[in-house]
Design a protein around this motif. Structure first.
Motif, PDB file in Angstrom:
ATOM      1  N   GLY A  89      35.098  -5.175 -33.610  1.00 26.15           N
ATOM      2  CA  GLY A  89      36.524  -4.933 -33.381  1.00 26.15           C
ATOM      3  C   GLY A  89      36.868  -4.467 -31.987  1.00 26.15           C
ATOM      4  O   GLY A  89      37.942  -3.890 -31.758  1.00 26.15           O
ATOM      5  N   ASP A  90      36.007  -4.730 -31.036  1.00 29.04           N
ATOM      6  CA  ASP A  90      36.246  -4.309 -29.660  1.00 29.04           C
ATOM      7  C   ASP A  90      37.067  -5.390 -28.949  1.00 29.04           C
ATOM      8  O   ASP A  90      36.610  -6.523 -28.795  1.00 29.04           O
ATOM      9  CB  ASP A  90      34.908  -4.110 -28.955  1.00 29.04           C
ATOM     10  CG  ASP A  90      35.065  -3.540 -27.549  1.00 29.04           C
ATOM     11  OD1 ASP A  90      36.189  -3.556 -27.012  1.00 29.04           O
ATOM     12  OD2 ASP A  90      34.045  -3.094 -26.991  1.00 29.04           O
ATOM     13  N   PRO A  91      38.275  -5.068 -28.493  1.00 26.78           N
ATOM     14  CA  PRO A  91      39.120  -6.069 -27.821  1.00 26.78           C
ATOM     15  C   PRO A  91      38.490  -6.654 -26.561  1.00 26.78           C
ATOM     16  O   PRO A  91      38.916  -7.711 -26.090  1.00 26.78           O
ATOM     17  CB  PRO A  91      40.395  -5.290 -27.484  1.00 26.78           C
ATOM     18  CG  PRO A  91      40.382  -4.093 -28.377  1.00 26.78           C
ATOM     19  CD  PRO A  91      38.953  -3.754 -28.599  1.00 26.78           C
ATOM     20  N   ALA A  92      37.470  -5.981 -26.021  1.00 24.18           N
ATOM     21  CA  ALA A  92      36.815  -6.480 -24.811  1.00 24.18           C
ATOM     22  C   ALA A  92      36.049  -7.768 -25.064  1.00 24.18           C
ATOM     23  O   ALA A  92      35.551  -8.400 -24.118  1.00 24.18           O
ATOM     24  CB  ALA A  92      35.866  -5.420 -24.257  1.00 24.18           C
ATOM     25  N   SER A  93      35.953  -8.174 -26.327  1.00 22.88           N
ATOM     26  CA  SER A  93      35.170  -9.364 -26.650  1.00 22.88           C
ATOM     27  C   SER A  93      35.716 -10.603 -25.947  1.00 22.88           C
ATOM     28  O   SER A  93      34.949 -11.445 -25.472  1.00 22.88           O
ATOM     29  CB  SER A  93      35.136  -9.591 -28.167  1.00 22.88           C
ATOM     30  OG  SER A  93      36.433  -9.832 -28.673  1.00 22.88           O
ATOM     31  N   VAL A  94      37.042 -10.766 -25.869  1.00 23.38           N
ATOM     32  CA  VAL A  94      37.630 -11.956 -25.241  1.00 23.38           C
ATOM     33  C   VAL A  94      37.232 -12.029 -23.777  1.00 23.38           C
ATOM     34  O   VAL A  94      36.853 -13.107 -23.268  1.00 23.38           O
ATOM     35  CB  VAL A  94      39.160 -11.954 -25.395  1.00 23.38           C
ATOM     36  CG1 VAL A  94      39.782 -13.089 -24.583  1.00 23.38           C
ATOM     37  CG2 VAL A  94      39.549 -12.081 -26.867  1.00 23.38           C
ATOM     38  N   ALA A  95      37.257 -10.892 -23.086  1.00 24.77           N
ATOM     39  CA  ALA A  95      36.888 -10.885 -21.667  1.00 24.77           C
ATOM     40  C   ALA A  95      35.413 -11.231 -21.477  1.00 24.77           C
ATOM     41  O   ALA A  95      35.048 -12.028 -20.597  1.00 24.77           O
ATOM     42  CB  ALA A  95      37.190  -9.514 -21.067  1.00 24.77           C
ATOM     43  N   SER A  96      34.544 -10.640 -22.297  1.00 30.10           N
ATOM     44  CA  SER A  96      33.099 -10.907 -22.178  1.00 30.10           C
ATOM     45  C   SER A  96      32.801 -12.379 -22.427  1.00 30.10           C
ATOM     46  O   SER A  96      32.035 -13.019 -21.689  1.00 30.10           O
ATOM     47  CB  SER A  96      32.314 -10.046 -23.166  1.00 30.10           C
ATOM     48  OG  SER A  96      32.459  -8.675 -22.875  1.00 30.10           O
ATOM     49  N   LEU A  97      33.422 -12.964 -23.459  1.00 29.91           N
ATOM     50  CA  LEU A  97      33.157 -14.360 -23.799  1.00 29.91           C
ATOM     51  C   LEU A  97      33.747 -15.300 -22.753  1.00 29.91           C
ATOM     52  O   LEU A  97      33.149 -16.351 -22.456  1.00 29.91           O
ATOM     53  CB  LEU A  97      33.713 -14.659 -25.187  1.00 29.91           C
ATOM     54  CG  LEU A  97      32.934 -13.987 -26.338  1.00 29.91           C
ATOM     55  CD1 LEU A  97      33.729 -14.016 -27.636  1.00 29.91           C
ATOM     56  CD2 LEU A  97      31.581 -14.677 -26.536  1.00 29.91           C
ATOM     57  N   SER A  98      34.873 -14.935 -22.175  1.00 28.58           N
ATOM     58  CA  SER A  98      35.461 -15.776 -21.118  1.00 28.58           C
ATOM     59  C   SER A  98      34.541 -15.817 -19.915  1.00 28.58           C
ATOM     60  O   SER A  98      34.336 -16.891 -19.301  1.00 28.58           O
ATOM     61  CB  SER A  98      36.834 -15.229 -20.721  1.00 28.58           C
ATOM     62  OG  SER A  98      37.734 -15.304 -21.803  1.00 28.58           O
ATOM     63  N   ARG A  99      33.953 -14.682 -19.576  1.00 26.18           N
ATOM     64  CA  ARG A  99      33.013 -14.643 -18.440  1.00 26.18           C
ATOM     65  C   ARG A  99      31.768 -15.468 -18.753  1.00 26.18           C
ATOM     66  O   ARG A  99      31.207 -16.138 -17.878  1.00 26.18           O
ATOM     67  CB  ARG A  99      32.624 -13.195 -18.138  1.00 26.18           C
ATOM     68  CG  ARG A  99      33.759 -12.380 -17.512  1.00 26.18           C
ATOM     69  CD  ARG A  99      33.488 -10.883 -17.587  1.00 26.18           C
ATOM     70  NE  ARG A  99      32.258 -10.522 -16.919  1.00 26.18           N
ATOM     71  CZ  ARG A  99      31.603  -9.379 -17.123  1.00 26.18           C
ATOM     72  NH1 ARG A  99      32.069  -8.526 -18.035  1.00 26.18           N
ATOM     73  NH2 ARG A  99      30.506  -9.090 -16.465  1.00 26.18           N
ATOM     74  N   ALA A 100      31.338 -15.428 -20.006  1.00 24.44           N
ATOM     75  CA  ALA A 100      30.162 -16.220 -20.378  1.00 24.44           C
ATOM     76  C   ALA A 100      30.463 -17.715 -20.245  1.00 24.44           C
ATOM     77  O   ALA A 100      29.623 -18.483 -19.737  1.00 24.44           O
ATOM     78  CB  ALA A 100      29.744 -15.887 -21.810  1.00 24.44           C
ATOM     79  N   VAL A 101      31.658 -18.158 -20.694  1.00 19.05           N
ATOM     80  CA  VAL A 101      32.033 -19.574 -20.557  1.00 19.05           C
ATOM     81  C   VAL A 101      32.018 -19.972 -19.093  1.00 19.05           C
ATOM     82  O   VAL A 101      31.473 -21.033 -18.716  1.00 19.05           O
ATOM     83  CB  VAL A 101      33.421 -19.827 -21.178  1.00 19.05           C
ATOM     84  CG1 VAL A 101      33.924 -21.224 -20.807  1.00 19.05           C
ATOM     85  CG2 VAL A 101      33.370 -19.663 -22.699  1.00 19.05           C
ATOM     86  N   ASN A 112      33.176 -21.924 -28.623  1.00 19.37           N
ATOM     87  CA  ASN A 112      33.320 -21.648 -30.059  1.00 19.37           C
ATOM     88  C   ASN A 112      33.483 -20.158 -30.308  1.00 19.37           C
ATOM     89  O   ASN A 112      34.377 -19.715 -31.032  1.00 19.37           O
ATOM     90  CB  ASN A 112      32.076 -22.156 -30.809  1.00 19.37           C
ATOM     91  CG  ASN A 112      32.331 -23.459 -31.550  1.00 19.37           C
ATOM     92  OD1 ASN A 112      33.325 -23.597 -32.239  1.00 19.37           O
ATOM     93  ND2 ASN A 112      31.426 -24.400 -31.391  1.00 19.37           N
ATOM     94  N   ASP A 113      32.586 -19.386 -29.710  1.00 18.74           N
ATOM     95  CA  ASP A 113      32.626 -17.938 -29.916  1.00 18.74           C
ATOM     96  C   ASP A 113      33.914 -17.342 -29.363  1.00 18.74           C
ATOM     97  O   ASP A 113      34.533 -16.462 -29.994  1.00 18.74           O
ATOM     98  CB  ASP A 113      31.417 -17.286 -29.241  1.00 18.74           C
ATOM     99  CG  ASP A 113      30.102 -17.718 -29.876  1.00 18.74           C
ATOM    100  OD1 ASP A 113      30.102 -18.056 -31.068  1.00 18.74           O
ATOM    101  OD2 ASP A 113      29.068 -17.710 -29.169  1.00 18.74           O
ATOM    102  N   LEU A 114      34.334 -17.812 -28.183  1.00 17.98           N
ATOM    103  CA  LEU A 114      35.566 -17.317 -27.580  1.00 17.98           C
ATOM    104  C   LEU A 114      36.772 -17.628 -28.463  1.00 17.98           C
ATOM    105  O   LEU A 114      37.665 -16.784 -28.658  1.00 17.98           O
ATOM    106  CB  LEU A 114      35.751 -17.943 -26.191  1.00 17.98           C
ATOM    107  CG  LEU A 114      37.066 -17.633 -25.468  1.00 17.98           C
ATOM    108  CD1 LEU A 114      37.222 -16.125 -25.239  1.00 17.98           C
ATOM    109  CD2 LEU A 114      37.130 -18.391 -24.128  1.00 17.98           C
ATOM    110  N   GLY A 115      36.783 -18.832 -29.039  1.00 17.51           N
ATOM    111  CA  GLY A 115      37.897 -19.219 -29.906  1.00 17.51           C
ATOM    112  C   GLY A 115      38.033 -18.293 -31.103  1.00 17.51           C
ATOM    113  O   GLY A 115      39.150 -17.946 -31.521  1.00 17.51           O
ATOM    114  N   ILE A 116      36.935 -17.877 -31.696  1.00 16.03           N
ATOM    115  CA  ILE A 116      36.991 -16.962 -32.850  1.00 16.03           C
ATOM    116  C   ILE A 116      37.626 -15.641 -32.439  1.00 16.03           C
ATOM    117  O   ILE A 116      38.493 -15.086 -33.146  1.00 16.03           O
ATOM    118  CB  ILE A 116      35.575 -16.734 -33.417  1.00 16.03           C
ATOM    119  CG1 ILE A 116      35.025 -18.045 -33.993  1.00 16.03           C
ATOM    120  CG2 ILE A 116      35.580 -15.650 -34.483  1.00 16.03           C
ATOM    121  CD1 ILE A 116      33.558 -17.983 -34.370  1.00 16.03           C
ATOM    122  N   ALA A 117      37.190 -15.118 -31.283  1.00 13.35           N
ATOM    123  CA  ALA A 117      37.767 -13.857 -30.807  1.00 13.35           C
ATOM    124  C   ALA A 117      39.253 -14.024 -30.482  1.00 13.35           C
ATOM    125  O   ALA A 117      40.070 -13.126 -30.742  1.00 13.35           O
ATOM    126  CB  ALA A 117      37.009 -13.375 -29.566  1.00 13.35           C
TER     127      ALA A 117
END
Length: 901
Positions: A660-672, A689-694
């Protein structure tokens, strides 16, 4: 003076007891020449005749004059012809007669010392012997007629009840006894049962026990004949000698036993014809030894015991013995220990029998040790065995017998190449082995490996629990390891390197068909490897070798080969995750991490940490997972490892979403972005895929839909069906959220089919859960319940606690709409307990909201409001769009703090 013409001793002047002994020794030498081996020892002759070996030594050195009956038996065993047998008997009687005469008479007799020969032309003239013409006429009479007319003219006594005594401690073998007692054979066929198994398994004990139980069915006799296939210091009994023993046993006079094999076979079959006889041939070395001893007509039963599979023995019904069950082994130990306070249920008894591998011989030896050592406690013996894990065989002995010696007799039967394979199997750390791995272990070609494995299987040094897969009993493995310790260290190290290289190489080949990422592992290719041309064969190989791969990694880590341990861990990570072997993956990755750190290999650590974190997240240890990803990121940045950094960022983002950490979108965007910069299209698609779920969880459904569509196109272009299924499943979720239920059902259905074709149970569970939600929303409650129930079963089988919490909440929502609030609340309460245990605020808040709605439906407004507000607090803390929706519900019911009631 001994003189020879060709192979036949010509004449021996026998005038004294010493001369007779010299003639016996000459006969023994000839027997050895004819059979191509060294002379039979006194012990071997003792075993075959039943006389004490010391007494036999006195006969052959002239210290004692043998009795007529004993001399008859010995010369028959040494292959004497009928005429020789009669001549030996005659001169023996003359010597005995002379010993009883007065000295003057004896001196006269000495001048007429007897001369006898093995050649028919010089055999006449001795008192009591046949004239040449009579002897020749006798030889022309058919064997069957001769045996009927005069085989017992010497009055030889028959002994046709020669089974050894049964043992009171006989245990188990119920199914085998039932098979022996219930067997029926076609008319005209001799019943033949071949009882086979490893050394110490209890073959003879079963055969003797069965023989006693069957004795009344065979009134004409029950004969036990040891063939000494594996008797220390003795050669296997030659069929011609075995037939002589059988004929002597049934009362045929020595002088009437033919000298050669075929006539003896005929005489034996003639004797058995029309009789009901039970014949127990113990410890056979091969079908060639057994076949001449078989009756020729129906009515008799033959039991054969052997360490070898006598596959060439026609009409033989095989009974292959396994070790005792745990309960049977415990019962045997207690019975032999004979201690009134000892019970089969005693944990120490179970420990002892388990450490014996439930092998009857080992259990029996330790049971008798306990009986003869009253000062020993069962617990102490169990402790000694456990502490001597690699030296247990040293404790398993009784007087001059031991389990190790029994094993070694089978080992000595092997060729040099087969012995080498057996020893090297002791270096193999896995539970079983196939021909490819065995070829790598020994450095041989595949055909040689298969032949040698089959030879070891034939000797029951190996079992074959599945086609082409061979297993060593624990105690036999220990014996093999002890033998291998005598090989040069350099050769043992080379064998270990070859088998570890084989596992890394072949696993790397297999994983290309299974996982999106294939770690690079550079090792020397093996001499032979299986053809893993498609996903089906690759998965089958990985499934068969999964535990062996883990054992190989452990072995590599413990013997100074950290690179192999790290490589195996990384190569099979994707397979273990996809097929739910998460506990194994955790242990494997921890072993690899320890190996990397002990070796000071900082470059290897990040990938191991990332893999470890993934499995920690899957098993609900999200806090540990976050720590692993953070450590991996730090190392990657220090080392400049950009691919490793992208991997760690992506998995960190997924874990942040789960927690439930909102930082997930930022981390996944950087990974993409990182994967895109590296040109790693496969990883880019997975990260999208992972970013879309977040993004969906944050309420940005449109961005999620774009990302999922891009991911689907990427994975289809790469032919990656697993990630294609993931993208389809996620697209279905977007379609459901936007109200397009028909399209959502189609997308989830496609994903489900792909997951099932791939054998991916985690994906199957995810698709079923999503399909169930769509079915619930469209009013198909029965189908929804079935989908959720199957998903729950899969999640629990896999140990995926996040998935378990997720589907339990889905089932609660379904029950609230279709059944009762009480049943719905029960599902949400289970989900809440799981979510709290794994620290998953998303599912925790969802469960609290579900419980609150159940209370509202049942009219408990205040209690419902309390639960809803707890859920709202979590949604708000995690910046979930559900916070606004739930605030509206609270206001609508007048439950918001400060609202008037």
């Amino acid at each position: 003076m001994d003189r020879e013409v060709g192979d036949v001793p010509l004449a021996v002047d026998v005038g004294s007891q010493e001369d007779l002994a010299r003639a016996l020794r000459q006969l023994r030498r000839r027997h050895a020449r004819r059979h191509g081996y060294t002379e039979l020892t006194y012990r071997e002759l003792a075993a075959r005749s039943g006389y004490a070996h010391g007494v036999i030594g006195d006969y052959f050195t002239g210290k004692i004059l043998p009795s007529t009956d004993r001399l008859d038996v010995l010369v028959a065993l040494l292959g004497a012809t009928g005429e020789e047998q009669r001549a030996f008997a005659t001169v023996r009687d003359r010597i005995d007669e002379r010993r009883r005469q007065p000295a003057a008479v004896r001196t006269t007799a000495d001048s007429r010392a007897t001369s006898f020969s093995a050649s028919r032309s010089q055999s006449a003239g001795g008192v009591g012997q046949q004239e040449p013409a009579e002897a020749a006429a006798q030889d022309r009479v058919p064997v069957s007629e001769r045996s009927i007319r005069g085989a017992r003219t010497n009055g030889a006594a028959a002994a046709t009840r020669t089974l050894p005594r049964d043992i009171a401690s006989f245990t188990g073998r119920v199914a085998e006894l039932r098979q022996l007692e219930g067997a029926e054979f076609p008319d005209g066929v001799v019943g033949i049962h071949v009882i086979v198994g490893m050394a110490g398994i209890g073959k003879t004990a079963l055969a003797v026990h069965a023989g006693h139980r069957l004795a009344t069915r065979f009134p004409d006799g029950q004969i036990f004949l040891p063939l000494h296939g594996h008797t220390p210091g003795q050669r296997p009994v030659d069929p011609v000698d075995a037939l002589a023993s059988l004929l002597l046993t049934v009362g045929v006079s020595v002088s009437h036993i033919p000298p050669h094999l075929e006539p003896r076979i005929g005489m034996w079959r003639d004797y058995v014809a029309g009789k009901r006889l039970l014949l127990l041939l113990d410890d056979a070395v091969g079908h060639e030894q057994v076949r001449p001893l078989l009756p020729g007509s129906a009515g008799s039963l033959v039991l054969v015991t052997s360490r070898r599979n006598l596959t060439a023995l026609e009409d033989g019904s095989a009974i292959s013995l396994d070790t005792l069950t745990a309960g049977e082994a415990s019962g045997l130990l207690v019975q032999l220990a004979s201690r009134p306070d000892l019970s089969p249920d005693d944990p120490a008894v179970s420990d002892i029998t388990r450490l014996c591998g439930h092998l009857p011989l080992a259990v029996a030896m330790l049971g008798r040790q306990l009986h003869h050592h009253p000062a020993w406690s069962v617990a102490d013996l169990a402790t000694d065995l456990a502490r001597s894990r690699d030296h247990r065989l040293e404790l398993m002995h009784a007087e001059n017998a031991s389990v190790a010696a029994a094993f070694d007799l089978s080992y000595q039967d092997l060729s040099a190449d087969q012995q080498r394979l057996f020893r090297y199997l002791g270096l193999h750390s896995g539970n079983d082995i196939d021909a490819y791995a065995a070829a790598a272990l020994t450095g041989t070609d595949l055909a040689t490996s298969r032949r040698n494995l089959e030879a070891l299987y034939d000797q029951h040094l190996l079992s074959e629990p599945a086609h082409g897969r061979y297993h060593l009993h624990d105690l036999i493995r220990e014996h093999a390891r002890a033998l291998a310790a005598t090989d040069p260290l350099s050769e043992r190290d080379a064998a270990t390197d070859r088998i570890l290289d084989f596992y890394v190489h072949t696993a790397s080949t297999a994983i290309r068909h299974v996982a999106r990422r294939q770690p690079v592992a550079s090792v020397k290719p093996p001499t032979a490897a299986p053809d893993l041309a498609d996903r089906e064969t690759a998965v089958a190989w990985l499934s068969a070798e999964r535990l062996n791969l883990h054992a190989a990694a452990d072995q590599a880590a413990s013997c100074g080969r950290p690179g192999h341990a790290i490589a195996i861990s990384g190569v099979i990570h994707g397979y273990l995750c996809s097929y739910g072997h998460w506990d194994q993956a955790l242990a494997l990755h921890r072993t690899a991490l320890d190996a990397a750190r002990q070796a000071g290999d900082r470059c290897a650590e990040p990938s191991v940490l990332t893999d470890l974190g993934v499995v920690q997240r899957l098993t609900g240890a999200t806090s540990s997972a976050l720590s692993s990803f953070a450590a991996a990121l730090d190392l990657c940045r220090d080392l400049g490892d950009r691919p490793g950094e992208a991997d760690a960022l992506n998995e960190l983002g997924v874990t942040q979403y789960v927690t439930g950490d909102p930082a997930s979108v930022a981390s996944l965007s950087r990974a993409v972005d990182a994967y895109r910069a590296l040109g790693d299209r496969s990883s880019e698609g997975a990260a999208l895929n992972d970013l879309g779920i977040a993004q969906m969880e944050s309420g940005d459904v449109r961005a999620a839909a774009v990302g999922f569509t891009q991911a689907l196109e990427l994975h289809r272009s790469l032919g990656d069906r697993l990630w294609e299924a993931n993208a389809l499943n996620n697209i279905g979720a977007v379609q459901r959220m936007t109200g397009d239920y028909l399209a959502a059902a189609a997308s989830h259905g496609q994903a489900l089919e792909l997951y099932r074709n791939l054998g991916n149970q985690l994906g199957e569970a995810n698709a079923l859960n999503n399909m169930g939600i769509v079915q619930y929303l469209t009013g198909d409650y029965v189908s929804a319940a079935a989908s959720h129930t199957k998903a729950l079963e899969l999640y629990r089988t896999l140990g995926n606690r996040f998935g378990e919490a997720m589907v339990l909440n889905s089932m609660g929502e379904l029950e609230l709409a279709s059944a009762t609030a009480a049943r719905a609340a029960a599902y949400h309460e289970q989900a809440l307990a799981v979510a709290a245990a794994i620290a998953s605020p998303i599912e925790e808040a969802r469960a609290q909201e579900g419980i609150g709605r159940c209370h509202l439906q049942d009219g408990r407004t205040d209690e419902g409001g309390r639960w809803l507000f707890q859920a709202f607090s979590i949604y708000q803390r995690t910046r979930s769009p559900h916070a606004q929706r739930l605030a509206t519900v609270l206001h609508d019911h007048g439950l918001w703090p400060g609202d008037s009631s």
